[in-house]
Design a protein around this motif. Structure first.
Motif, short mmCIF file in Angstrom:
data_model
loop_
_atom_site.label_atom_id
_atom_site.label_comp_id
_atom_site.label_asym_id
_atom_site.label_seq_id
_atom_site.Cartn_x
_atom_site.Cartn_y
_atom_site.Cartn_z
N ARG A 108 -40.13 38.64 -58.80
CA ARG A 108 -40.81 39.06 -60.02
C ARG A 108 -41.31 40.49 -59.86
O ARG A 108 -41.82 40.88 -58.80
CB ARG A 108 -41.99 38.15 -60.35
N ALA A 109 -41.19 41.28 -60.93
CA ALA A 109 -41.73 42.64 -60.92
C ALA A 109 -43.24 42.56 -61.07
O ALA A 109 -43.75 41.98 -62.03
CB ALA A 109 -41.11 43.43 -62.07
N LYS A 110 -43.97 43.14 -60.11
CA LYS A 110 -45.42 43.00 -60.11
C LYS A 110 -46.15 44.27 -60.50
O LYS A 110 -47.21 44.22 -61.10
CB LYS A 110 -45.88 42.58 -58.69
N LYS A 111 -45.63 45.43 -60.13
CA LYS A 111 -46.39 46.67 -60.31
C LYS A 111 -45.44 47.85 -60.40
O LYS A 111 -44.39 47.84 -59.73
CB LYS A 111 -47.34 46.88 -59.11
N ILE A 112 -45.78 48.84 -61.18
CA ILE A 112 -44.95 50.04 -61.34
C ILE A 112 -45.80 51.28 -61.10
O ILE A 112 -46.91 51.39 -61.63
CB ILE A 112 -44.33 50.12 -62.75
N GLU A 113 -45.27 52.19 -60.31
CA GLU A 113 -45.91 53.48 -60.09
C GLU A 113 -44.87 54.57 -60.21
O GLU A 113 -43.67 54.29 -60.32
CB GLU A 113 -46.58 53.53 -58.70
N GLY A 114 -45.29 55.82 -60.16
CA GLY A 114 -44.35 56.94 -60.25
C GLY A 114 -43.56 57.11 -58.97
O GLY A 114 -44.02 56.77 -57.88
N ASN A 115 -42.36 57.64 -59.10
CA ASN A 115 -41.49 57.89 -57.94
C ASN A 115 -41.80 59.28 -57.38
O ASN A 115 -41.57 60.29 -58.05
CB ASN A 115 -40.02 57.81 -58.40
N LYS A 131 -46.53 60.46 -60.19
CA LYS A 131 -47.52 60.11 -61.21
C LYS A 131 -46.83 59.30 -62.30
O LYS A 131 -45.62 59.34 -62.46
CB LYS A 131 -48.15 61.37 -61.81
N LEU A 132 -47.63 58.60 -63.11
CA LEU A 132 -47.06 57.81 -64.19
C LEU A 132 -48.14 57.54 -65.24
O LEU A 132 -49.31 57.36 -64.90
CB LEU A 132 -46.52 56.47 -63.66
N CYS A 133 -47.73 57.48 -66.49
CA CYS A 133 -48.68 57.22 -67.57
C CYS A 133 -48.82 55.71 -67.78
O CYS A 133 -48.08 54.90 -67.21
CB CYS A 133 -48.22 57.90 -68.86
N ALA A 134 -49.74 55.34 -68.66
CA ALA A 134 -49.98 53.91 -68.94
C ALA A 134 -48.77 53.26 -69.59
O ALA A 134 -48.49 52.09 -69.36
CB ALA A 134 -51.21 53.78 -69.84
N HIS A 180 -45.68 65.36 -66.36
CA HIS A 180 -45.40 66.58 -65.59
C HIS A 180 -46.43 67.67 -65.88
O HIS A 180 -46.97 68.29 -64.96
CB HIS A 180 -44.00 67.10 -65.92
N TYR A 181 -46.69 67.88 -67.18
CA TYR A 181 -47.60 68.96 -67.51
C TYR A 181 -49.05 68.61 -67.20
O TYR A 181 -49.88 69.50 -66.99
CB TYR A 181 -47.42 69.38 -68.97
N GLY A 182 -49.38 67.31 -67.15
CA GLY A 182 -50.70 66.93 -66.69
C GLY A 182 -50.88 67.29 -65.22
O GLY A 182 -51.94 67.80 -64.81
N TYR A 183 -49.84 67.03 -64.43
CA TYR A 183 -49.90 67.40 -63.01
C TYR A 183 -49.98 68.92 -62.85
O TYR A 183 -50.79 69.44 -62.08
CB TYR A 183 -48.66 66.85 -62.31
#
Length: 724
Positions: free
Chosen positions: A69-76, A85-88, A223-226
């Motif tokens: 099962r897929a549990k969590k997602i983060e940025g690569n 980084k990753l948004c909501a 990207h631009y937030g970073y």
């Protein structure tokens, strides 16, 4: 019964229940002692690289999978656009996968359109219905087929183009109100290149945004937030300065050092007044003007009518503000100016865009470190945009379209003023590829559910956020949960069933098609290299794109920003209306995490709202949470009021994304859709209507707006701290 016997029976019942409960839990543990599938180890997580296609930014993601099962997602971290980084919206992809209202098998309409009555059918029957309809279209007229999708890129864009070419129909429409297509058209007109911009935010020292909310939704917000963080805090002795010009204090504007609340439609005039000050004070970059074929004297003469006092009165701001902005922008090197949707979708949007970018030429901000470069994104859509949509609506109304294939939710996301919804009802056969019963699927005769992002193969080409060619690779991270199929596989199977007459029939599966497309873009096809590409989740193209440059096109002459025109009589509709994307757009409203996520400026959850300045609210007798009616010449909506000091008194604002009559248990009936207020009035030669040029009236209905907020305005944005 004696008391002693009663206690014995009670004790026996309790013990029996306890033993039964223990036995039940032990039985549930057994499958975890024996792994259900090969390769699954209980308690051990695997991480899969993939890509997010929730918006055009195309960020890379890492998905943690445990027990299948897929549990969590983060940025690569390996993806150059979002760098870990990753948004909501990207993190909420797991809720898209496990949504309780997903369509689990093909459906055939069994009641009236819009009734929601469907019957489950097999894929064999669904494909027989679809191919039979398309064969009939081929006999009666190939151009009687329409395909309406979101703006695809990469292999899926190639596949849909081949499919429609094979069918012989030109009616593939990818209209999206938030699509950067308008931006590409503007760059083509001003620079001769349709390449979208890459803002070198991390290296600049001064950013001037005219309505471009780059921290929220403009082009590539992660990207631009970073990069914005790097501009502010990533250099030891330099902290970049940021000024924002626009009538509403968005999240991006709230991050600025200076907010200039100019009247809607006057931003371009403010930019030209700044240009005049820069030339008069001789603060311009002479080399940049010369390289772009501009003579300072001629330009200054052409800007004669944009004197500061006149423009300041026109924009509703102080003259000294324009002078200070001009001098700060011209004397801080490097600097860049950007323009966003709020400005582009005014009646004078084309001229305003040109005016803002003239500032970049004046200070030498083109093709310079800390300035603006052409991004290495995909070529823009060749599917007609708004013009193609208008043509399709006319043909549907005339009964010249017999079958429409729909992906996404255009029934909700296209403004009613275009006539799309009413015209679609006249199409005899409508097929939807939605994975949830949204507004568009409710209008369909046949639903062929697409697989979710985490179950699918695919590729995503970021539209901006990098100067190097980048392709994000999507891969299935879990086994399909339901009897669904990828949209690409259905197109290929349909093409094969039509005996190759519909094109795109060379590969049997979309995975084969994807591999062929990636190979053309430089991916090697050996098993080892393919596995490495899956591990990385991103294909980096050959360097060399950095040599691409913008050059100012002199064809348009000196920009001339006319006063904006608005739909609606000023006396009857005294307020300007601004609509803006929220986290609920692009399907976000269907996901409970995003409904529960408080709006960053108002803290409202699970609803729509209209933002009203405290002075305006007092004049209208409106208090926070009151139910009000917002009316335009096109329509009206009722929603709760937010008293918001971060907005001009002559402006109200409503977020997009809510207001579906379907869309699953979390989106259905929540909030309103402000697109019903907009008119499709296009200026001559414009690529799109002036969506932000609508006037409205607001009146109080009752005190029962049923508004739910996480905070209170007295604590989150006090008018003595923020105000106009």
């Amino acid at each position: 019964m004696k008391r002693r016997a009663f206690l014995k029976l009670s004790g026996m019942s309790a013990a029996t229940a306890l033993l039964a409960g223990c036995r039940s839990r032990n039985e549930k543990l057994i499958p975890y002692l024996v792994p259900p599938d090969e390769g699954i180890t209980p308690g051990r997580a695997n991480y899969y690289a993939s890509a997010c296609r929730s918006c055009a930014a195309g960020c890379g993601i890492l998905v943690r999978v445990s027990e299948g099962r897929a549990k969590k997602i983060e940025g690569n971290p390996s993806h150059p656009v979002n760098r870990g980084k990753l948004c909501a919206r990207g993190q909420a992809l797991v809720q898209e996968l496990y949504h309780p209202d997903r369509i689990v098998t093909p459906l055939k309409r069994s009641g009236a359109r819009g009734s929601g009555n469907f019957t489950k059918i097999s894929w064999d029957e669904a494909m027989r219905i679809l191919t039979a309809q398309l064969k009939g279209v081929q006999v009666r007229g190939r151009d009687r087929l329409a395909l309406v999708t979101p703006p695809f890129n990469g292999s899926l864009a190639e596949l849909t183009a081949e499919f429609m070419k094979g069918m012989g129909s030109p009616h593939h429409v990818t209209f999206d109100l938030q699509s950067p297509e308008w931006l590409a058209a503007a760059y083509r007109e001003n620079y001769g290149s349709a390449a979208l911009p890459y803002y070198d935010l991390s290296e600049t020292r001064y950013v001037l945004s005219f309505g471009a909310d780059f921290l929220e939704h403009h082009l590539s917000p992660v990207h631009y937030g970073y990069a914005f963080g790097q501009m502010r805090q990533g250099r030891d002795t330099v902290r970049g300065h940021f000024a924002y010009v626009g009538g509403r204090l968005s999240l991006t504007a709230a991050s600025a050092d200076r907010w200039v609340p100019a009247r809607p439609g006057t931003e371009g005039a403010v930019a030209l007044a700044m240009a005049r000050v820069i030339l008069q004070e001789k603060l311009h970059d002479e080399g940049s003007l010369s390289a772009n074929g501009i003579q300072a004297g001629s330009l200054l003469k052409g800007l004669a009518k944009y004197d500061v006092p006149r423009v300041a009165e026109f924009a509703g701001i102080q003259p000294q503000t324009i002078v200070e902005l001009a001098k700060d922008f011209a004397t801080t090197t490097p600097a860049l100016a950007m323009v966003g949707e709020k400005v582009a979708f005014q009646s004078n949007g084309r001229a305003s865009f040109r005016a803002v970018h003239l500032l970049n030429v004046l200070v030498g901000g083109l093709n310079r470190k800390g300035g603006i470069y052409p991004a290495a994104g995909p070529s823009t859509s060749a599917t007609g945009g708004y013009a193609g949509l208008a043509t399709l609506v006319e043909r549907m109304r005339a009964g010249q379209i017999e079958a429409a294939l729909i992906h996404g939710n255009p029934f909700h996301s296209i403004p009613v003023a275009t006539g799309f919804q009413e015209a679609l009802a006249k199409v005899p056969f409508v097929a939807s590829f939605s994975s949830i019963l949204n507004d568009s699927a409710m209008a369909a005769d046949l639903i062929l559910p697409d697989s979710s992002t985490l179950e699918s193969w695919g590729d995503v080409v970021p539209v901006s956020g990098t100067r190097e060619p980048v392709v994000g690779l999507m891969q299935p991270v879990v086994a399909p949960l339901h009897d669904t199929r990828q949209f690409g596989d259905v197109l290929l199977a349909t093409a094969a069933a039509l005996n190759g007459q519909a094109g795109a029939g060379q590969q049997k599966t979309y995975l084969d098609y994807l591999k062929g497309s990636l190979k053309k873009r430089g991916a090697a096809d050996s098993p080892a290299q393919w596995n490495e590409l899956l591990r990385q989740g991103v294909l980096l193209g050959k360097r060399g794109g950095e040599s691409a440059q913008y050059r100012w096109s002199g064809g348009g002459g000196t920009p001339d920003v006319e006063p904006p025109r608005f739909v609606g009589d000023q006396k009857q509709f005294p307020l300007f209306l601004e609509t803006y994307p929220s986290i609920k757009t692009n399907g976000g409203a269907a996901l409970p995490w995003l409904q529960q996520l408080p709006d960053t400026m108002t803290t409202v959850v699970w609803d729509s709202w209209v933002e009203i300045n405290p002075k305006t609210a007092a004049q209208l007798g409106i208090a926070i949470g009151d139910l009000v009616e917002v009316a335009s010449p096109q329509g009206s909506v009722r929603l709760p009021a937010i008293i918001y000091p971060g907005i001009r008194p002559d402006l109200v604002a409503i977020p997009l994304g809510q207001g579906q009559f379907a869309g699953g248990r979390y989106a259905k009936g929540v909030g309103v859709n402000p697109l019903v207020l907009l008119q499709a009035a296009a200026e001559a030669g414009a690529t799109h209507p002036a969506w932000q040029a609508t006037r409205v009236s607001v009146r109080r209905i009752s005190p029962e707006g049923n508004l739910v907020m996480h905070g209170h305005p007295q604590g989150s944005y006090r008018s003595e701290l923020v105000g106009v």
